[in-house]
Structure formats: structure tokens, C-alpha cells
Design a protein around this motif. Structure first.
Motif, mmCIF file in Angstrom:
data_model
loop_
_atom_site.group_PDB
_atom_site.id
_atom_site.type_symbol
_atom_site.label_atom_id
_atom_site.label_comp_id
_atom_site.label_asym_id
_atom_site.label_seq_id
_atom_site.Cartn_x
_atom_site.Cartn_y
_atom_site.Cartn_z
ATOM 1 N N MET A 110 -10.027 -4.036 6.162
ATOM 2 C CA MET A 110 -9.845 -2.844 6.963
ATOM 3 C C MET A 110 -9.269 -3.169 8.349
ATOM 4 O O MET A 110 -8.348 -2.482 8.784
ATOM 5 N N PRO A 111 -9.752 -4.209 9.024
ATOM 6 C CA PRO A 111 -9.162 -4.524 10.330
ATOM 7 C C PRO A 111 -7.682 -4.911 10.225
ATOM 8 O O PRO A 111 -6.885 -4.566 11.093
ATOM 9 N N MET A 112 -7.306 -5.609 9.146
ATOM 10 C CA MET A 112 -5.898 -5.992 8.971
ATOM 11 C C MET A 112 -5.017 -4.763 8.785
ATOM 12 O O MET A 112 -3.909 -4.686 9.308
ATOM 13 N N MET A 113 -5.503 -3.785 8.029
ATOM 14 C CA MET A 113 -4.732 -2.571 7.798
ATOM 15 C C MET A 113 -4.565 -1.790 9.110
ATOM 16 O O MET A 113 -3.479 -1.295 9.419
ATOM 17 N N TRP A 128 -4.601 -3.052 12.114
ATOM 18 C CA TRP A 128 -3.685 -3.839 12.943
ATOM 19 C C TRP A 128 -2.236 -3.610 12.503
ATOM 20 O O TRP A 128 -1.341 -3.465 13.321
ATOM 21 N N GLU A 129 -2.005 -3.560 11.193
ATOM 22 C CA GLU A 129 -0.660 -3.298 10.667
ATOM 23 C C GLU A 129 -0.165 -1.919 11.105
ATOM 24 O O GLU A 129 0.984 -1.761 11.516
ATOM 25 N N LEU A 130 -1.027 -0.918 11.050
ATOM 26 C CA LEU A 130 -0.644 0.427 11.476
ATOM 27 C C LEU A 130 -0.382 0.475 12.978
ATOM 28 O O LEU A 130 0.531 1.164 13.444
ATOM 29 N N TRP A 131 -1.166 -0.279 13.744
ATOM 30 C CA TRP A 131 -0.966 -0.300 15.187
ATOM 31 C C TRP A 131 0.373 -0.935 15.531
ATOM 32 O O TRP A 131 1.083 -0.482 16.425
ATOM 33 N N LEU A 132 0.737 -2.010 14.820
ATOM 34 C CA LEU A 132 2.017 -2.673 15.070
ATOM 35 C C LEU A 132 3.208 -1.824 14.611
ATOM 36 O O LEU A 132 4.291 -1.914 15.188
ATOM 37 N N ALA A 133 3.018 -1.012 13.603
ATOM 38 C CA ALA A 133 4.127 -0.229 13.045
ATOM 39 C C ALA A 133 4.375 1.068 13.803
ATOM 40 O O ALA A 133 5.360 1.747 13.539
ATOM 41 N N ARG A 134 3.557 1.413 14.772
ATOM 42 C CA ARG A 134 3.705 2.716 15.419
ATOM 43 C C ARG A 134 4.980 2.834 16.247
ATOM 44 O O ARG A 134 5.434 3.931 16.533
ATOM 45 N N ASP A 135 5.584 1.696 16.645
ATOM 46 C CA ASP A 135 6.834 1.753 17.400
ATOM 47 C C ASP A 135 8.050 2.017 16.518
ATOM 48 O O ASP A 135 9.074 2.495 17.002
ATOM 49 N N ILE A 136 7.953 1.697 15.233
ATOM 50 C CA ILE A 136 9.133 1.836 14.368
ATOM 51 C C ILE A 136 9.100 3.065 13.461
ATOM 52 O O ILE A 136 10.075 3.333 12.784
#
Length: 77
Positions: A1-4, A6-14
Motif C-alpha cells: 500500500m505505501p508503494m502504491m 508513493w507511485e500515485l504521488w510521483l505521477a501527479r505531475d504527469i
């Protein structure tokens, strides 16, 4: 769950904000809103899988190719 998360947080710019009719536009997107826009990213990234092979009736025996009967072996009792 934390990895998912983190992935969503990183993808919010694109990702582009594409709200549903009852949602407001957001400048800073939440992980839930980014997850809602992820199919657009996945379409752009594509997949490494090969396209499916066609199904249906096989073409059969080639025309003009000589055929031979199957070799029959005697039954061993």
C-alpha cells in the motif's frame, strides 16, 4: 500500500485532471484523483505483450502438396 501511494504521488505531475461531472477542478491532485487518471498514463505507456493471434479455422493442407498415408505399425500383444 505505501508503494502504491508513493507511485500515485510521483505521477501527479504527469496526469491531467479529468474530473467527473460532480467533481471540482483541482490544482494539487490527491492520490485518489491521480488513480482516477491512471488509465490515460497506461494507454500512453502501452504494454510489452504481443497482440493476440487470430483465431478461427486453420488454413488446412496446402494445395499441390503430395500427401502420404500414415504409417501403420502392427499391434503388439
Amino acid at each position: 500500500m505505501p508503494m502504491m501511494t508513493w507511485e500515485l504521488w510521483l505521477a501527479r505531475d504527469i496526469v491531467n485532471d479529468n474530473p467527473l461531472p460532480w467533481q471540482k477542478q483541482m490544482t494539487l491532485m490527491t492520490p485518489g484523483r491521480v488513480a482516477q487518471a491512471m488509465p490515460g498514463i497506461l494507454v500512453r505507456v502501452s504494454t510489452p505483450a504481443q497482440p493476440p493471434k487470430p483465431r478461427g479455422k486453420s488454413p488446412g493442407w496446402k494445395t499441390g502438396q503430395p500427401r502420404q498415408r500414415r504409417i501403420r505399425y502392427p499391434i503388439v500383444k
